[in-house]
Design a protein around this motif. Structure first.
Motif, short mmCIF file in Angstrom:
data_model
loop_
_atom_site.label_atom_id
_atom_site.label_comp_id
_atom_site.label_asym_id
_atom_site.label_seq_id
_atom_site.Cartn_x
_atom_site.Cartn_y
_atom_site.Cartn_z
N ILE A 288 35.01 -6.77 51.14
CA ILE A 288 33.98 -6.11 50.34
C ILE A 288 33.23 -5.13 51.22
CG2 ILE A 288 31.89 -6.45 48.97
CD1 ILE A 288 33.00 -9.31 48.44
N PRO A 289 33.37 -3.85 50.90
CA PRO A 289 32.67 -2.85 51.71
C PRO A 289 31.17 -2.95 51.53
CG PRO A 289 33.71 -1.82 49.81
CD PRO A 289 34.12 -3.26 49.80
N ARG A 290 30.46 -2.78 52.58
CA ARG A 290 28.99 -2.83 52.51
C ARG A 290 28.47 -1.42 52.30
NH1 ARG A 290 25.06 -6.64 53.88
NH2 ARG A 290 23.08 -5.62 54.27
N SER A 291 27.74 -1.24 51.23
CA SER A 291 27.21 0.09 50.94
C SER A 291 25.85 0.26 51.61
CB SER A 291 27.08 0.29 49.43
OG SER A 291 26.18 -0.66 48.90
N LYS A 292 25.49 1.49 51.85
CA LYS A 292 24.19 1.79 52.43
C LYS A 292 23.18 1.91 51.29
CE LYS A 292 26.05 3.88 56.44
NZ LYS A 292 25.90 4.66 57.57
N PRO A 293 22.02 1.31 51.45
CA PRO A 293 21.02 1.39 50.38
C PRO A 293 20.64 2.83 50.09
CG PRO A 293 20.30 -0.07 52.16
CD PRO A 293 21.56 0.57 52.60
N LEU A 294 20.59 3.14 48.81
CA LEU A 294 20.19 4.48 48.41
C LEU A 294 18.68 4.66 48.54
CD1 LEU A 294 22.40 4.79 45.21
CD2 LEU A 294 22.83 5.76 47.47
N ASN A 295 17.98 3.58 48.34
CA ASN A 295 16.53 3.63 48.36
C ASN A 295 16.03 2.42 49.14
OD1 ASN A 295 13.83 3.58 47.84
ND2 ASN A 295 14.02 3.88 45.63
N LYS A 296 15.33 2.64 50.23
CA LYS A 296 14.85 1.53 51.06
C LYS A 296 13.84 0.65 50.32
CE LYS A 296 15.87 3.40 55.52
NZ LYS A 296 15.51 3.52 56.89
N LEU A 297 13.25 1.16 49.25
CA LEU A 297 12.30 0.36 48.49
C LEU A 297 13.02 -0.66 47.62
CD1 LEU A 297 9.80 3.16 47.40
CD2 LEU A 297 9.55 1.49 49.26
N ASN A 298 14.30 -0.45 47.35
CA ASN A 298 15.08 -1.34 46.50
C ASN A 298 15.56 -2.53 47.33
OD1 ASN A 298 16.65 -2.56 44.63
ND2 ASN A 298 18.01 -0.84 44.29
N THR A 299 14.73 -3.56 47.42
CA THR A 299 15.07 -4.71 48.25
C THR A 299 15.33 -5.95 47.40
OG1 THR A 299 12.74 -5.23 48.53
CG2 THR A 299 13.79 -3.88 50.24
N GLY A 300 15.57 -5.77 46.12
CA GLY A 300 15.83 -6.92 45.25
C GLY A 300 17.13 -7.62 45.62
N GLU A 301 17.28 -8.85 45.12
CA GLU A 301 18.48 -9.62 45.39
C GLU A 301 19.19 -9.93 44.08
OE1 GLU A 301 17.53 -13.14 47.61
OE2 GLU A 301 17.76 -12.08 49.50
N ALA A 302 20.49 -10.07 44.16
CA ALA A 302 21.30 -10.48 43.01
C ALA A 302 22.04 -11.74 43.41
CB ALA A 302 22.29 -9.38 42.65
N GLU A 303 22.24 -12.63 42.45
CA GLU A 303 23.02 -13.84 42.70
C GLU A 303 24.19 -13.83 41.74
OE1 GLU A 303 22.38 -18.52 42.07
OE2 GLU A 303 20.94 -17.59 43.44
N ILE A 304 25.39 -14.00 42.28
CA ILE A 304 26.60 -13.98 41.47
C ILE A 304 27.29 -15.33 41.63
CG2 ILE A 304 28.85 -12.89 41.16
CD1 ILE A 304 27.56 -10.36 42.40
N SER A 305 27.66 -15.94 40.52
CA SER A 305 28.36 -17.23 40.55
C SER A 305 29.81 -17.03 40.11
CB SER A 305 27.69 -18.22 39.60
OG SER A 305 26.38 -18.47 40.02
N LEU A 306 30.73 -17.53 40.93
CA LEU A 306 32.16 -17.54 40.61
C LEU A 306 32.63 -18.98 40.74
CD1 LEU A 306 33.27 -14.41 42.67
CD2 LEU A 306 33.09 -14.58 40.19
N GLY A 307 32.72 -19.67 39.63
CA GLY A 307 33.06 -21.09 39.71
C GLY A 307 31.93 -21.83 40.40
N ARG A 308 32.27 -22.55 41.46
CA ARG A 308 31.26 -23.30 42.22
C ARG A 308 30.63 -22.46 43.31
NH1 ARG A 308 34.46 -28.70 43.50
NH2 ARG A 308 34.22 -27.72 45.50
N ALA A 309 31.18 -21.30 43.57
CA ALA A 309 30.66 -20.44 44.65
C ALA A 309 29.53 -19.57 44.14
CB ALA A 309 31.78 -19.56 45.20
N LYS A 310 28.49 -19.44 44.94
CA LYS A 310 27.38 -18.55 44.62
C LYS A 310 27.21 -17.57 45.76
CE LYS A 310 24.84 -21.58 41.60
NZ LYS A 310 23.60 -22.23 41.28
N ILE A 311 27.02 -16.31 45.40
CA ILE A 311 26.84 -15.26 46.39
C ILE A 311 25.49 -14.62 46.15
CG2 ILE A 311 27.74 -13.08 47.27
CD1 ILE A 311 30.46 -13.94 46.03
N LYS A 312 24.67 -14.57 47.19
CA LYS A 312 23.36 -13.93 47.11
C LYS A 312 23.40 -12.72 48.01
CE LYS A 312 19.23 -16.47 46.19
NZ LYS A 312 18.25 -17.43 46.65
N MET A 313 23.02 -11.57 47.47
CA MET A 313 23.05 -10.35 48.27
C MET A 313 22.05 -9.35 47.74
SD MET A 313 26.73 -9.11 46.72
CE MET A 313 27.20 -8.51 48.25
N SER A 314 21.85 -8.31 48.52
CA SER A 314 20.92 -7.28 48.08
C SER A 314 21.51 -6.55 46.88
CB SER A 314 20.60 -6.30 49.21
OG SER A 314 21.71 -5.47 49.44
#
Length: 106
Positions: free
Chosen positions: A59-85
């Protein structure tokens, strides 16, 4: 040497011998049913060992477009959970879609 290792060695020997299974079994005096059992058993083990490697998705890491955008997203795939900006979420979803992991539940 464990049985599994012994049979893996025998199967590898057959693969590199250039002989048909029947020729190899006759030459080595190996029971055909036993040989096929161990072929299946060792190939299942190989498949299990490779699952983690074969299912890796880069998964390529993108550069933030806006430094003020520091929110997090949580994605669930089956039993796995991924938390990222939030800025990385689009890259993740695109990569998962291209790998065929995302699909319509309908």
């Amino acid at each position: 040497m464990k049985k599994l290792e012994l049979w893996q060695s025998i199967i590898n020997e057959w693969k590199s011998s250039g002989q048909t299974k029947q020729e190899f079994l006759k030459r080595k005096n190996i029971n055909q049913s036993t040989f096929y059992y161990w072929i299946k058993k060792t190939s299942t083990k190989d498949a299990d060992d490779k699952k983690g490697i074969d299912s890796f998705i880069a998964i390529p890491r993108s550069k933030p477009l806006n430094k003020l955008n520091t929110g997090e997203a949580e994605i669930s795939l089956g039993r796995a959970k991924i938390k990222m900006s939030v800025s990385d979420t689009a890259s993740l979803l695109i990569s998962l879609h291209q790998a065929g992991v995302l699909h319509d539940q309908a």
